[in-house]
Design a protein around this motif. Structure first.
Motif, PDB file in Angstrom:
ATOM      1  N   ASP A 112       0.857  -1.191   0.000  1.00 33.26           N
ATOM      2  CA  ASP A 112       0.000   0.000   0.000  1.00 33.26           C
ATOM      3  C   ASP A 112       0.898   1.247   0.000  1.00 33.26           C
ATOM      4  OD1 ASP A 112      -1.662   2.167   0.662  1.00 33.26           O
ATOM      5  OD2 ASP A 112      -3.056   0.835   1.718  1.00 33.26           O
ATOM      6  N   PRO A 113       0.704   2.175  -0.970  1.00 33.56           N
ATOM      7  CA  PRO A 113       1.568   3.371  -1.020  1.00 33.56           C
ATOM      8  C   PRO A 113       1.584   4.159   0.284  1.00 33.56           C
ATOM      9  CG  PRO A 113       0.266   3.180  -3.028  1.00 33.56           C
ATOM     10  CD  PRO A 113      -0.259   2.138  -2.081  1.00 33.56           C
ATOM     11  N   ALA A 114       0.488   4.106   1.019  1.00 32.06           N
ATOM     12  CA  ALA A 114       0.431   4.873   2.266  1.00 32.06           C
ATOM     13  C   ALA A 114       1.275   4.241   3.364  1.00 32.06           C
ATOM     14  CB  ALA A 114      -1.018   4.996   2.732  1.00 32.06           C
ATOM     15  N   THR A 115       1.501   2.944   3.249  1.00 33.79           N
ATOM     16  CA  THR A 115       2.257   2.245   4.308  1.00 33.79           C
ATOM     17  C   THR A 115       3.321   1.350   3.691  1.00 33.79           C
ATOM     18  OG1 THR A 115       0.587   0.483   4.283  1.00 33.79           O
ATOM     19  CG2 THR A 115       0.311   2.250   5.923  1.00 33.79           C
ATOM     20  N   ALA A 116       3.940   1.792   2.620  1.00 28.27           N
ATOM     21  CA  ALA A 116       4.857   0.943   1.855  1.00 28.27           C
ATOM     22  C   ALA A 116       6.112   0.589   2.664  1.00 28.27           C
ATOM     23  CB  ALA A 116       5.253   1.643   0.564  1.00 28.27           C
ATOM     24  N   ILE A 117       6.538  -0.659   2.494  1.00 30.91           N
ATOM     25  CA  ILE A 117       7.766  -1.154   3.135  1.00 30.91           C
ATOM     26  C   ILE A 117       8.604  -1.834   2.060  1.00 30.91           C
ATOM     27  CG2 ILE A 117       8.739  -2.702   4.869  1.00 30.91           C
ATOM     28  CD1 ILE A 117       6.108  -2.563   6.359  1.00 30.91           C
ATOM     29  N   PRO A 118       9.894  -1.498   1.958  1.00 34.46           N
ATOM     30  CA  PRO A 118      10.760  -2.212   1.003  1.00 34.46           C
ATOM     31  C   PRO A 118      10.888  -3.682   1.434  1.00 34.46           C
ATOM     32  CG  PRO A 118      11.816  -0.204   1.817  1.00 34.46           C
ATOM     33  CD  PRO A 118      10.621  -0.449   2.687  1.00 34.46           C
ATOM     34  N   LEU A 119      10.641  -4.583   0.506  1.00 34.41           N
ATOM     35  CA  LEU A 119      10.687  -6.003   0.821  1.00 34.41           C
ATOM     36  C   LEU A 119      12.024  -6.592   0.404  1.00 34.41           C
ATOM     37  CD1 LEU A 119       7.096  -7.107  -0.320  1.00 34.41           C
ATOM     38  CD2 LEU A 119       7.888  -6.551   1.985  1.00 34.41           C
ATOM     39  N   SER A 120      12.609  -7.374   1.303  1.00 36.57           N
ATOM     40  CA  SER A 120      13.888  -8.037   1.036  1.00 36.57           C
ATOM     41  C   SER A 120      13.643  -9.483   0.627  1.00 36.57           C
ATOM     42  CB  SER A 120      14.768  -8.013   2.285  1.00 36.57           C
ATOM     43  OG  SER A 120      14.228  -8.884   3.273  1.00 36.57           O
ATOM     44  N   ILE A 121      14.721 -10.168   0.267  1.00 39.90           N
ATOM     45  CA  ILE A 121      14.585 -11.577  -0.104  1.00 39.90           C
ATOM     46  C   ILE A 121      14.083 -12.394   1.069  1.00 39.90           C
ATOM     47  CG2 ILE A 121      16.977 -12.190   0.461  1.00 39.90           C
ATOM     48  CD1 ILE A 121      16.854 -14.037  -2.054  1.00 39.90           C
ATOM     49  N   ARG A 170       6.320 -10.175  -8.745  1.00 40.96           N
ATOM     50  CA  ARG A 170       6.659  -8.844  -8.224  1.00 40.96           C
ATOM     51  C   ARG A 170       8.098  -8.804  -7.724  1.00 40.96           C
ATOM     52  NH1 ARG A 170       7.128  -5.327  -4.162  1.00 40.96           N
ATOM     53  NH2 ARG A 170       6.188  -3.269  -4.500  1.00 40.96           N
ATOM     54  N   MET A 171       8.529  -9.880  -7.095  1.00 36.44           N
ATOM     55  CA  MET A 171       9.910  -9.962  -6.597  1.00 36.44           C
ATOM     56  C   MET A 171      10.892  -9.753  -7.750  1.00 36.44           C
ATOM     57  SD  MET A 171      11.689 -13.253  -4.796  1.00 36.44           S
ATOM     58  CE  MET A 171      13.460 -13.362  -4.602  1.00 36.44           C
ATOM     59  N   GLU A 172      10.641 -10.434  -8.870  1.00 35.44           N
ATOM     60  CA  GLU A 172      11.551 -10.299 -10.003  1.00 35.44           C
ATOM     61  C   GLU A 172      11.432  -8.910 -10.635  1.00 35.44           C
ATOM     62  OE1 GLU A 172      13.047 -14.201 -11.762  1.00 35.44           O
ATOM     63  OE2 GLU A 172      10.968 -14.013 -12.459  1.00 35.44           O
ATOM     64  N   ALA A 173      10.214  -8.373 -10.670  1.00 38.28           N
ATOM     65  CA  ALA A 173      10.021  -7.037 -11.229  1.00 38.28           C
ATOM     66  C   ALA A 173      10.761  -5.978 -10.409  1.00 38.28           C
ATOM     67  CB  ALA A 173       8.530  -6.702 -11.298  1.00 38.28           C
ATOM     68  N   GLN A 174      10.878  -6.229  -9.102  1.00 36.80           N
ATOM     69  CA  GLN A 174      11.577  -5.297  -8.228  1.00 36.80           C
ATOM     70  C   GLN A 174      13.091  -5.491  -8.269  1.00 36.80           C
ATOM     71  OE1 GLN A 174      10.187  -2.747  -6.271  1.00 36.80           O
ATOM     72  NE2 GLN A 174       8.433  -3.219  -7.578  1.00 36.80           N
ATOM     73  N   GLY A 175      13.551  -6.493  -9.033  1.00 34.96           N
ATOM     74  CA  GLY A 175      14.990  -6.720  -9.166  1.00 34.96           C
ATOM     75  C   GLY A 175      15.613  -7.451  -7.992  1.00 34.96           C
ATOM     76  N   VAL A 176      14.781  -8.112  -7.171  1.00 33.91           N
ATOM     77  CA  VAL A 176      15.321  -8.902  -6.051  1.00 33.91           C
ATOM     78  C   VAL A 176      15.757 -10.260  -6.602  1.00 33.91           C
ATOM     79  CG1 VAL A 176      14.840  -9.936  -3.810  1.00 33.91           C
ATOM     80  CG2 VAL A 176      13.809  -7.732  -4.430  1.00 33.91           C
ATOM     81  N   GLU A 177      17.026 -10.566  -6.489  1.00 34.30           N
ATOM     82  CA  GLU A 177      17.582 -11.787  -7.070  1.00 34.30           C
ATOM     83  C   GLU A 177      17.137 -13.012  -6.272  1.00 34.30           C
ATOM     84  OE1 GLU A 177      19.607 -13.798  -9.985  1.00 34.30           O
ATOM     85  OE2 GLU A 177      19.318 -11.619  -9.848  1.00 34.30           O
ATOM     86  N   PRO A 178      16.479 -13.973  -6.914  1.00 41.13           N
ATOM     87  CA  PRO A 178      16.061 -15.179  -6.182  1.00 41.13           C
ATOM     88  C   PRO A 178      17.257 -16.066  -5.849  1.00 41.13           C
ATOM     89  CG  PRO A 178      15.570 -15.435  -8.510  1.00 41.13           C
ATOM     90  CD  PRO A 178      16.064 -14.026  -8.332  1.00 41.13           C
ATOM     91  N   ASN A 179      17.152 -16.806  -4.763  1.00 43.78           N
ATOM     92  CA  ASN A 179      18.205 -17.758  -4.408  1.00 43.78           C
ATOM     93  C   ASN A 179      17.631 -19.181  -4.455  1.00 43.78           C
ATOM     94  OD1 ASN A 179      16.668 -17.993  -2.069  1.00 43.78           O
ATOM     95  ND2 ASN A 179      18.056 -16.751  -0.831  1.00 43.78           N
ATOM     96  N   VAL A 187      -1.515 -20.939  -4.794  1.00 47.11           N
ATOM     97  CA  VAL A 187      -0.650 -21.028  -5.976  1.00 47.11           C
ATOM     98  C   VAL A 187      -0.663 -19.706  -6.729  1.00 47.11           C
ATOM     99  CG1 VAL A 187      -0.308 -22.162  -8.193  1.00 47.11           C
ATOM    100  CG2 VAL A 187      -0.925 -23.517  -6.195  1.00 47.11           C
ATOM    101  N   LYS A 188      -1.867 -19.170  -6.955  1.00 47.42           N
ATOM    102  CA  LYS A 188      -2.004 -17.907  -7.690  1.00 47.42           C
ATOM    103  C   LYS A 188      -1.268 -16.777  -6.980  1.00 47.42           C
ATOM    104  CE  LYS A 188      -5.622 -14.817  -9.443  1.00 47.42           C
ATOM    105  NZ  LYS A 188      -5.822 -13.744  -8.500  1.00 47.42           N
ATOM    106  N   ARG A 189      -1.477 -16.659  -5.674  1.00 48.05           N
ATOM    107  CA  ARG A 189      -0.814 -15.583  -4.926  1.00 48.05           C
ATOM    108  C   ARG A 189       0.699 -15.790  -4.887  1.00 48.05           C
ATOM    109  NH1 ARG A 189      -3.525 -11.998  -1.709  1.00 48.05           N
ATOM    110  NH2 ARG A 189      -1.542 -10.903  -2.068  1.00 48.05           N
ATOM    111  N   GLY A 190       1.114 -17.031  -4.788  1.00 49.20           N
ATOM    112  CA  GLY A 190       2.544 -17.307  -4.770  1.00 49.20           C
ATOM    113  C   GLY A 190       3.231 -16.851  -6.041  1.00 49.20           C
ATOM    114  N   PHE A 191       2.631 -17.145  -7.198  1.00 48.00           N
ATOM    115  CA  PHE A 191       3.232 -16.709  -8.454  1.00 48.00           C
ATOM    116  C   PHE A 191       3.179 -15.199  -8.608  1.00 48.00           C
ATOM    117  CE2 PHE A 191       2.687 -21.193  -9.888  1.00 48.00           C
ATOM    118  CZ  PHE A 191       4.006 -21.404 -10.286  1.00 48.00           C
TER     119      PHE A 191
END
Length: 583
Positions: free
Chosen positions: A119-128, A163-172, A154-158
């Protein structure tokens, strides 16, 4: 009810997360308390978190990688203050909340926290770390492992992964394992396997748990070819399957009537697993009762070639393929003390251990012990052993002295010392390994025990291990290096023994461990059997597969016995369809 509770948790969340000094809304968790321990080592049902990964590293121009330098405020000495600020930051609070969701398998609350963080009003940067917790919960729910499985997991997981990849967070590796589980949950083994290949191509070594979703999904779909490709990729990556993986491979190939693949997998099971669980035993029995098993094999074979195969393999198998034709006589059996099958009268053999393997194992044992013990202490023990050894037997005195007793018994140890001395070749006293604290304190101070200790010490048969040491390393090394019997009821299954691997150590233990039972007449020694407790294929083509049912002391071990039926037996109609076995 759970969603209502989740809403209750979330109502104060936004306000609390964004105060300048937020309150602690959840108790802090020790790392050991996180609900992220693996259920089975490398299983695809295991958890996946950022805790599995090493910290970022920097590489010196001409040196090995070194940990990344801490930020300036940490270098300046404010380590505790920096950690406190990290814990109390919005990211830190969210981390603790997701940890609690992981512990409670609470996906709805975790997703609500995730939505609030976007939520833009309460946004938190998400880490891996945040993403991995969320993906872990989604994959568990999709696999039906949470208390309240979410049909949209399953749907929410994908969506979260995208979003993780769109944000440039490298998966491990942990990330991709969870996503592979999501793919398997929607019955897409090809996608699950593509994630493994992606990981390998990126230079991240896949683990057994990473291959699990693809392998199990292909097998569940009855796709033996796809499962075979995954197995080949595992082999190329140096990933060794365990019993669960071999069992599903065996089942899918048996279901397709692939006699050659079943033969190969039975031998791979023999090498890697040795004794099988009940599920595997049932799969093996079903194969031998099938039409495909009856049709596999040859009626005539070169006996000399088979015998040469037995000699080359060290005994117990020949590797020349299915021998004989016709239906199999299959059932559970037991062995007598000499290794003779009660059901078919076939006598099992003792498979030799190459002396060079023992020497190599002793060296690796030394390296491990010196890393985990005080090096000088262990080297001093090796020197003592060279002066006083070799010994025909080594006693794990702590295990023996506490057998069926809360208080340590020196008299019990002494009865074992005297008993084992009588049955060894040299009649020399066995080596007694006991922690120094037991040698110097407690019951050791009693006059009768002082006399026993003095006698053992004067005979050069007592070694007190130093303070702070783990005496397991000492008695195990002594037994291996002296090639002696080891008297202990320790099952040797904890972390220390897992370090020793599953190839040589189980074979060594089977041939050297002596277990005990006690009665009013004193100890009874259960010596190693004169045959090997491992899958055996005879020169006549019969098979015997040991199970984990029974322990050979209180209850006889159960074996799967499979022999070709005689012509008279085979004339009785008995057709078993693989589909009738649930395949």
């Amino acid at each position: 009810m759970r969603l209502a509770a989740a809403a209750g948790v979330l109502r104060p969340t936004a306000a609390l997360l964004f105060r300048s000094r937020p309150q602690r809304i959840l108790p802090s968790l020790r790392r050991s308390s996180l609900p992220l321990a693996r259920r089975r080592r490398h299983s695809y049902f295991s958890t996946s978190t950022a805790l599995d990964d090493t910290p970022p590293t920097t590489t010196a121009p001409n040196g090995p990688p070194s940990p990344a330098r801490p930020p300036p405020e940490v270098q300046g000495g404010g380590v505790k203050a920096a950690r406190r600020r990290a814990r109390e930051s919005p990211e830190g609070v969210l981390k603790r909340q997701l940890d609690m969701c992981s512990r409670d398998a609470d996906l709805p609350t975790a997703l609500a926290l995730y939505d609030a963080a976007l939520d833009p009003a309460t946004a938190i940067p998400l880490s891996i770390y945040h993403y991995n917790c969320l993906l872990y919960l989604c994959s568990n729910a999709a696999a039906g492992e949470s208390a309240d499985p979410d049909p949209d997991a399953v749907k929410r997981g994908f969506e979260i992964f995208a979003r993780m990849e769109a944000q440039g967070v490298e998966p491990n590796e942990a990330t991709l394992t969870s996503v592979a589980r999501l793919a398997a949950a929607r019955r897409d083994p090809a996608m699950a396997f593509s994630l493994v290949r992606r990981m390998a191509a990126a230079g991240t070594p896949p683990r057994l748990r990473t291959y699990g979703p693809a392998l199990f999904s292909y097998c569940d779909a009855g796709d033996a070819d796809g499962a075979g490709v995954v197995e080949a990729h595992m082999d190329a990556s140096g990933v060794v399957p365990e019993e669960a993986e071999l069992t599903v491979l065996l089942r899918v190939n048996a279901g397709k009537g692939r006699a050659g693949e079943v033969y190969r997998l039975l031998h791979r099971m023999r090498t890697l697993v040795r004794q099988v669980g009940e599920t595997t035993a049932e799969v093996v029995e079903a194969w031998f009762r099938s039409d495909a098993a009856a049709e596999a094999g040859v009626e005539q074979w070169d006996a000399r070639k088979v015998r040469d195969g037995v000699v080359r393999g060290g005994g117990g198998w020949h590797g020349q393929g299915w021998l004989g034709k016709g239906q199999w006589n299959v059932g559970r059996s037991e062995m007598d003390r000499s290794g003779k099958c009660h059901r078919c009268a076939e006598k099992l053999v003792c498979i030799d251990i190459d002396p060079s393997e023992t020497e190599t194992f002793a060296k690796s044992l030394t390296e491990l012990a010196c890393k985990r013990e005080v090096r000088e202490d262990f080297l001093r023990f090796q020197e003592w052993l060279r002066r006083h050894g070799p010994f025909d037997a080594v006693i794990d005195a702590a295990n023996v002295g506490l057998y069926n007793s809360k208080a340590f018994s020196f008299s019990q140890v002494n009865s074992v010392v005297n008993g084992i001395q009588r049955i060894t070749k040299s009649k020399k006293l066995p080596l007694i390994v006991l922690h120094r604290s037991r040698v110097n304190g407690g019951p050791a101070k009693l006059p009768q025990n002082q006399k026993l200790l003095e006698g053992w010490r004067n005979a050069g048969a007592l070694y007190p291990t130093p303070p702070g040491s783990n005496d397991d390393w000492y008695w195990l090394y002594a037994a291996v290096s002296c090639r002696s019997l080891l008297i202990t009821n320790d099952e040797m299954r904890d972390h220390l023994f897992q370090l020793l691997g599953t190839s040589f150590f189980p074979r060594w233990k089977e041939k050297h461990q002596v277990r005990l039972t006690y009665s009013g007449r004193g100890p009874t020694f259960h010596l190693p059997p004169p045959y090997s407790i491992v899958t055996q294929e005879s020169e006549a083509g019969s098979w015997h597969v040991p199970t984990t049912t029974g322990d050979d002391i209180e209850n006889p071990r159960q074996w799967v016995c499979a022999t070709r039926k005689s012509p008279v037996e085979s004339s009785v109609p008995q057709r078993v369809r693989l589909s009738g076995m649930g395949w």
